[in-house]
Design a protein around this motif. Structure first.
Motif, short mmCIF file in Angstrom:
data_model
loop_
_atom_site.label_atom_id
_atom_site.label_comp_id
_atom_site.label_asym_id
_atom_site.label_seq_id
_atom_site.Cartn_x
_atom_site.Cartn_y
_atom_site.Cartn_z
N ASN A 171 43.92 39.01 31.79
CA ASN A 171 44.63 37.73 31.79
C ASN A 171 43.67 36.62 32.21
OD1 ASN A 171 46.65 35.81 31.65
ND2 ASN A 171 47.43 36.24 33.70
N HIS A 172 42.72 36.31 31.31
CA HIS A 172 41.72 35.28 31.59
C HIS A 172 41.16 34.78 30.27
CE1 HIS A 172 39.23 33.00 34.28
NE2 HIS A 172 39.60 33.72 35.33
N PHE A 173 40.29 33.74 30.35
CA PHE A 173 39.68 33.22 29.13
C PHE A 173 38.20 33.55 29.05
CE2 PHE A 173 39.71 29.86 32.29
CZ PHE A 173 38.44 29.31 32.22
N TYR A 174 37.66 34.25 30.04
CA TYR A 174 36.30 34.81 29.98
C TYR A 174 36.30 36.13 30.73
CZ TYR A 174 35.78 32.78 34.67
OH TYR A 174 35.95 32.44 35.99
N CYS A 175 35.25 36.92 30.53
CA CYS A 175 35.18 38.23 31.18
C CYS A 175 34.86 38.06 32.66
CB CYS A 175 34.11 39.09 30.51
SG CYS A 175 34.61 39.69 28.89
N ASP A 176 35.80 38.45 33.48
CA ASP A 176 35.70 38.26 34.93
C ASP A 176 35.48 39.61 35.60
OD1 ASP A 176 36.37 36.19 37.23
OD2 ASP A 176 37.36 38.07 37.73
N GLY A 262 42.90 39.02 41.41
CA GLY A 262 42.73 38.32 40.14
C GLY A 262 43.78 38.71 39.14
N GLY A 263 43.83 37.94 38.06
CA GLY A 263 44.77 38.24 36.98
C GLY A 263 45.98 37.33 36.95
N GLN A 264 46.11 36.40 37.90
CA GLN A 264 47.22 35.48 37.90
C GLN A 264 46.87 34.25 37.06
OE1 GLN A 264 45.94 36.57 40.98
NE2 GLN A 264 47.41 38.25 41.15
N ASP A 265 47.92 33.55 36.61
CA ASP A 265 47.68 32.32 35.84
C ASP A 265 46.99 31.26 36.68
OD1 ASP A 265 48.80 33.39 33.56
OD2 ASP A 265 50.81 32.63 33.98
N SER A 266 47.25 31.26 37.99
CA SER A 266 46.61 30.27 38.88
C SER A 266 45.09 30.46 38.90
CB SER A 266 47.16 30.40 40.30
OG SER A 266 46.94 31.71 40.82
N ASP A 267 44.62 31.68 38.70
CA ASP A 267 43.17 31.92 38.66
C ASP A 267 42.52 31.21 37.48
OD1 ASP A 267 43.31 33.56 40.89
OD2 ASP A 267 43.66 35.36 39.71
N LYS A 268 43.23 31.16 36.36
CA LYS A 268 42.68 30.47 35.19
C LYS A 268 42.59 28.96 35.42
CE LYS A 268 45.70 32.54 32.42
NZ LYS A 268 46.41 32.98 31.18
#
Length: 305
Positions: A171-176, A262-268
């Motif tokens: 659940n992200h837009f880059y590999c974390d 990690g993995g929450q929308d707030s992280d993005k």
């Protein structure tokens, strides 16, 4: 031999097509401004002789770093938003993760070095050219790059050696890294502890250097006899401090908060702040609002026209 996952799914920034188009337009504009601002800084500081000082040497390298850092993930994010293709190959994901963390760490070191340069220039102006000579400037820049790769390379490479058996959705837009560790089939405790220790050293360490440098600068500015000079200096310093505060607060909360998984929308959202928004305004805050740079830009435009 145990790896069965051949690609990962990056859910991206939005789950509706309308919002994806809006975010695509925002990122296109942001990336254009990042490239335009930083390329302008590099060009102006290279062609103008009176900008061949340590400050502009650091700013030129910082501009190059910002271009490479944002180029590790913004083009692929734009492609994903435009085509709705959210897959990334295993090698592509590992390469993106390696360069994102190494270049991001290098950004922190560069900001600390630039704050030290400003401290010497303002607090010790008579000895500035003697202290910040060309040899020391080169050593500081090379140290930033070397330390970044030395610190981030081992845990990143260790992550690439882990087996991934599924699921393969992030659940992200880059590999974390934190999300990749959650997807692994093996025990990742040692890598998580190593990453946490490294981030504890890098983030608060560079923040302390930056904060102390600006603290000394503010004390020196306070003793400037001219009120107009004080206002101008405080205006420049406050703009720098706002960028530093946003960058560090979002990075620290994202990566070294307690029980961070990690993995929450707030992280993005946090990642957008420190990886896109601050990079977009950095060239304008650090360089393009400077009087000498403005003058050099005007002269270059007039000469070109």
């Amino acid at each position: 031999n145990h790896t069965t996952v051949v690609e990962f799914v990056l859910l991206g920034l939005a789950d509706s097509r309308h919002l994806e188009i809006t975010l695509f337009l925002f990122l296109v504009i942001a990336y254009f401004l990042i490239l335009l601002g930083n390329i302008s800084v590099i060009s102006i500081t290279l062609v103008n002789n009176f900008l061949q000082t340590p400050m502009y040497y650091f700013l030129r390298n910082f501009a190059l770093l910002e271009i490479t850092f944002t180029s590790t993930f913004i083009p692929s994010t734009l492609y994903s938003l435009l085509t709705e293709r959210k897959m990334i190959s295993l090698p592509g994901c590992f390469l993106q993760m390696l360069f994102f963390y190494c270049l991001g760490t290098c950004t922190l070191f560069h900001m600390a070095v630039m704050s030290l340069d400003r401290y010497v220039a303002i607090c010790h102006p008579l000895r500035y050219t003697a202290i910040m000579n060309s040899r020391l400037c080169l050593q500081l820049i090379l140290s930033c790059w070397a330390l970044s790769f030395l610190l981030m390379f081992p845990p990143t490479i260790m992550t690439t050696q882990l087996p991934f058996c599924g699921p393969n959705v992030m659940n992200h837009f880059y590999c974390d890294t934190s999300l990749l560790l959650q997807l692994s089939c093996a025990d990742t405790g040692f890598i998580e502890e190593l990453m946490f220790i490294i981030l504890i050293i890098i983030l608060p360490g560079t923040l302390i250097v930056t904060a102390v440098s600006y603290g000394c600068i503010i004390v020196t500015i306070w003793h400037i006899p001219s009120s107009a000079g004080r206002r101008k200096a405080f205006s420049t310093c406050s703009a720098h401090l706002v960028v530093v505060t946003v960058f560090y607060s979002t990075c620290i909360y994202r990566y070294i908060r307690p029980a961070q998984r990690g993995g929450q929308d707030s992280d993005k959202v946090l990642s957008l702040f420190f990886s896109v928004l601050t990079q977009m305004i950095n060239p304008y805050i650090y360089s393009l609002r400077n009087g000498q740079v403005k003058q050099a830009l005007k002269e270059s435009i007039l000469r070109f026209s």
